[in-house]
Scaffold this motif. Structure first.
Motif, PDB file in Angstrom:
ATOM      1  N   LEU A  33       0.844  -1.184   0.000  1.00  0.00           N
ATOM      2  CA  LEU A  33       0.000   0.000   0.000  1.00  0.00           C
ATOM      3  C   LEU A  33       0.887   1.244   0.000  1.00  0.00           C
ATOM      4  O   LEU A  33       2.099   1.156   0.216  1.00  0.00           O
ATOM      5  N   GLY A  34       0.274   2.383  -0.168  1.00  0.00           N
ATOM      6  CA  GLY A  34       1.010   3.645  -0.159  1.00  0.00           C
ATOM      7  C   GLY A  34       1.212   4.190   1.234  1.00  0.00           C
ATOM      8  O   GLY A  34       0.962   5.373   1.513  1.00  0.00           O
ATOM      9  N   ILE A  35       1.678   3.341   2.140  1.00  0.00           N
ATOM     10  CA  ILE A  35       1.900   3.716   3.541  1.00  0.00           C
ATOM     11  C   ILE A  35       3.376   3.992   3.765  1.00  0.00           C
ATOM     12  O   ILE A  35       4.236   3.183   3.405  1.00  0.00           O
ATOM     13  N   ASP A  36       3.673   5.122   4.386  1.00  0.00           N
ATOM     14  CA  ASP A  36       5.045   5.475   4.751  1.00  0.00           C
ATOM     15  C   ASP A  36       5.432   4.636   5.971  1.00  0.00           C
ATOM     16  O   ASP A  36       4.766   4.723   7.015  1.00  0.00           O
ATOM     17  N   PRO A  37       6.491   3.817   5.875  1.00  0.00           N
ATOM     18  CA  PRO A  37       6.842   2.950   7.001  1.00  0.00           C
ATOM     19  C   PRO A  37       7.319   3.729   8.226  1.00  0.00           C
ATOM     20  O   PRO A  37       7.268   3.212   9.341  1.00  0.00           O
ATOM     21  N   LYS A  38       7.752   4.966   8.057  1.00  0.00           N
ATOM     22  CA  LYS A  38       8.224   5.763   9.198  1.00  0.00           C
ATOM     23  C   LYS A  38       7.064   6.313  10.024  1.00  0.00           C
ATOM     24  O   LYS A  38       7.160   6.402  11.240  1.00  0.00           O
ATOM     25  N   THR A  39       5.979   6.684   9.345  1.00  0.00           N
ATOM     26  CA  THR A  39       4.857   7.311  10.046  1.00  0.00           C
ATOM     27  C   THR A  39       3.671   6.377  10.223  1.00  0.00           C
ATOM     28  O   THR A  39       2.815   6.616  11.072  1.00  0.00           O
ATOM     29  N   GLY A  40       3.582   5.348   9.386  1.00  0.00           N
ATOM     30  CA  GLY A  40       2.437   4.459   9.409  1.00  0.00           C
ATOM     31  C   GLY A  40       1.200   5.069   8.764  1.00  0.00           C
ATOM     32  O   GLY A  40       0.113   4.519   8.865  1.00  0.00           O
ATOM     33  N   GLU A  41       1.382   6.191   8.105  1.00  0.00           N
ATOM     34  CA  GLU A  41       0.269   6.909   7.483  1.00  0.00           C
ATOM     35  C   GLU A  41       0.318   6.782   5.962  1.00  0.00           C
ATOM     36  O   GLU A  41       1.391   6.632   5.370  1.00  0.00           O
ATOM     37  N   PHE A  42      -0.858   6.897   5.342  1.00  0.00           N
ATOM     38  CA  PHE A  42      -0.926   6.917   3.890  1.00  0.00           C
ATOM     39  C   PHE A  42      -0.372   8.228   3.354  1.00  0.00           C
ATOM     40  O   PHE A  42      -0.556   9.283   3.961  1.00  0.00           O
ATOM     41  N   ALA A  43       0.259   8.134   2.187  1.00  0.00           N
ATOM     42  CA  ALA A  43       0.602   9.337   1.436  1.00  0.00           C
ATOM     43  C   ALA A  43      -0.723   9.949   0.968  1.00  0.00           C
ATOM     44  O   ALA A  43      -1.764   9.287   0.960  1.00  0.00           O
ATOM     45  N   ASP A  44      -0.681  11.214   0.562  1.00  0.00           N
ATOM     46  CA  ASP A  44      -1.900  11.937   0.217  1.00  0.00           C
ATOM     47  C   ASP A  44      -2.205  11.855  -1.273  1.00  0.00           C
ATOM     48  O   ASP A  44      -1.466  12.390  -2.094  1.00  0.00           O
ATOM     49  N   GLY A  45      -3.277  11.158  -1.640  1.00  0.00           N
ATOM     50  CA  GLY A  45      -3.725  11.090  -3.029  1.00  0.00           C
ATOM     51  C   GLY A  45      -3.146   9.913  -3.788  1.00  0.00           C
ATOM     52  O   GLY A  45      -2.190   9.261  -3.365  1.00  0.00           O
ATOM     53  N   THR A  75       0.744  -6.972 -10.107  1.00  0.00           N
ATOM     54  CA  THR A  75      -0.703  -6.851 -10.018  1.00  0.00           C
ATOM     55  C   THR A  75      -0.985  -5.551  -9.290  1.00  0.00           C
ATOM     56  O   THR A  75      -0.428  -5.308  -8.207  1.00  0.00           O
ATOM     57  N   VAL A  76      -1.806  -4.711  -9.907  1.00  0.00           N
ATOM     58  CA  VAL A  76      -2.178  -3.422  -9.321  1.00  0.00           C
ATOM     59  C   VAL A  76      -3.658  -3.476  -8.971  1.00  0.00           C
ATOM     60  O   VAL A  76      -4.487  -3.785  -9.833  1.00  0.00           O
ATOM     61  N   PHE A  77      -3.954  -3.175  -7.728  1.00  0.00           N
ATOM     62  CA  PHE A  77      -5.330  -3.115  -7.251  1.00  0.00           C
ATOM     63  C   PHE A  77      -5.667  -1.650  -7.009  1.00  0.00           C
ATOM     64  O   PHE A  77      -4.923  -0.952  -6.302  1.00  0.00           O
ATOM     65  N   LEU A  78      -6.750  -1.185  -7.583  1.00  0.00           N
ATOM     66  CA  LEU A  78      -7.184   0.198  -7.416  1.00  0.00           C
ATOM     67  C   LEU A  78      -8.552   0.233  -6.733  1.00  0.00           C
ATOM     68  O   LEU A  78      -9.428  -0.570  -7.066  1.00  0.00           O
ATOM     69  N   ALA A  79      -8.728   1.184  -5.837  1.00  0.00           N
ATOM     70  CA  ALA A  79     -10.034   1.371  -5.219  1.00  0.00           C
ATOM     71  C   ALA A  79     -11.000   2.031  -6.195  1.00  0.00           C
ATOM     72  O   ALA A  79     -12.210   1.888  -6.062  1.00  0.00           O
ATOM     73  N   ASP A  80     -10.446   2.731  -7.189  1.00  0.00           N
ATOM     74  CA  ASP A  80     -11.261   3.439  -8.174  1.00  0.00           C
ATOM     75  C   ASP A  80     -10.541   3.397  -9.521  1.00  0.00           C
ATOM     76  O   ASP A  80      -9.445   3.934  -9.651  1.00  0.00           O
ATOM     77  N   MET A  81     -11.142   2.753 -10.520  1.00  0.00           N
ATOM     78  CA  MET A  81     -10.514   2.662 -11.836  1.00  0.00           C
ATOM     79  C   MET A  81     -10.328   4.047 -12.462  1.00  0.00           C
ATOM     80  O   MET A  81      -9.512   4.216 -13.358  1.00  0.00           O
ATOM     81  N   GLY A  82     -11.029   5.043 -11.950  1.00  0.00           N
ATOM     82  CA  GLY A  82     -10.822   6.415 -12.394  1.00  0.00           C
ATOM     83  C   GLY A  82      -9.426   6.928 -12.064  1.00  0.00           C
ATOM     84  O   GLY A  82      -8.981   7.927 -12.632  1.00  0.00           O
ATOM     85  N   LEU A 115      -5.833   3.625  -1.597  1.00  0.00           N
ATOM     86  CA  LEU A 115      -6.263   3.893  -2.968  1.00  0.00           C
ATOM     87  C   LEU A 115      -5.639   2.938  -3.974  1.00  0.00           C
ATOM     88  O   LEU A 115      -6.197   2.705  -5.035  1.00  0.00           O
ATOM     89  N   VAL A 116      -4.453   2.391  -3.638  1.00  0.00           N
ATOM     90  CA  VAL A 116      -3.738   1.509  -4.557  1.00  0.00           C
ATOM     91  C   VAL A 116      -2.921   0.500  -3.752  1.00  0.00           C
ATOM     92  O   VAL A 116      -2.430   0.806  -2.657  1.00  0.00           O
ATOM     93  N   GLU A 117      -2.802  -0.696  -4.294  1.00  0.00           N
ATOM     94  CA  GLU A 117      -1.945  -1.743  -3.724  1.00  0.00           C
ATOM     95  C   GLU A 117      -1.223  -2.399  -4.887  1.00  0.00           C
ATOM     96  O   GLU A 117      -1.844  -2.694  -5.912  1.00  0.00           O
ATOM     97  N   ILE A 118       0.077  -2.620  -4.729  1.00  0.00           N
ATOM     98  CA  ILE A 118       0.888  -3.187  -5.815  1.00  0.00           C
ATOM     99  C   ILE A 118       1.646  -4.398  -5.287  1.00  0.00           C
ATOM    100  O   ILE A 118       2.344  -4.319  -4.278  1.00  0.00           O
ATOM    101  N   GLU A 119       1.473  -5.533  -5.991  1.00  0.00           N
ATOM    102  CA  GLU A 119       2.255  -6.717  -5.639  1.00  0.00           C
ATOM    103  C   GLU A 119       3.125  -7.083  -6.831  1.00  0.00           C
ATOM    104  O   GLU A 119       2.788  -6.785  -7.973  1.00  0.00           O
TER     105      GLU A 119
END
Length: 125
Positions: A33-45, A75-82, A115-119
């Motif tokens: 996921l787009g999570i920063d390992p230092k903060t544990g928070e998602f990046a914005d957007g 494999t890319v998983f999107l929450a919104d194909m937009g 919003l996105v997950e990449i494996e």
């Protein structure tokens, strides 16, 4: 031989799974996921989350002694194909030369409402 790959440069697993498993020369990486390992928070957007997901992928590959050029399938998983175009712009910058095979799908929800997950699947060659 099977070896669990783990690095603090990517978010820790949030469930009963490994960041990645190396079997001989093949790396099976869990989705990032787009999570920063230092903060544990998602990046914005979507753009920032895709960039962060790839930083996490790069960190896991490095821990396994690999690079993004060893990736043969994503494999890319999107929450919104937009969000596909914005994700794809970041995705295209990650690879040099040939691109790996890829699937991209929209899913109802991602863990922690990302919003996105990449494996990736990588083979050291």
């Amino acid at each position: 031989m099977k070896k669990v790959i783990s690095t603090s440069a990517a978010p820790a697993a949030i469930g009963p799974y490994s960041q990645a498993v190396l079997v001989d020369k093949t790396l099976y990486a869990s989705g990032q996921l787009g999570i920063d390992p230092k903060t544990g928070e998602f990046a914005d957007g979507i753009t920032a989350q895709t960039e962060q997901a790839f930083r996490n992928v790069h960190a896991i590959l490095a821990e396994a002694g690999m690079t993004i050029n060893d990736v043969v399938k994503t494999t890319v998983f999107l929450a919104d194909m937009g969000d596909f175009a914005a994700m794809n712009e970041v995705y295209a910058r990650q690879f040099e030369g040939t691109f790996p095979a890829r699937s991209a799908v929209a899913v109802r929800t991602l863990p922690k409402n990302g919003l996105v997950e990449i494996e990736v699947l990588a083979i050291k060659g």
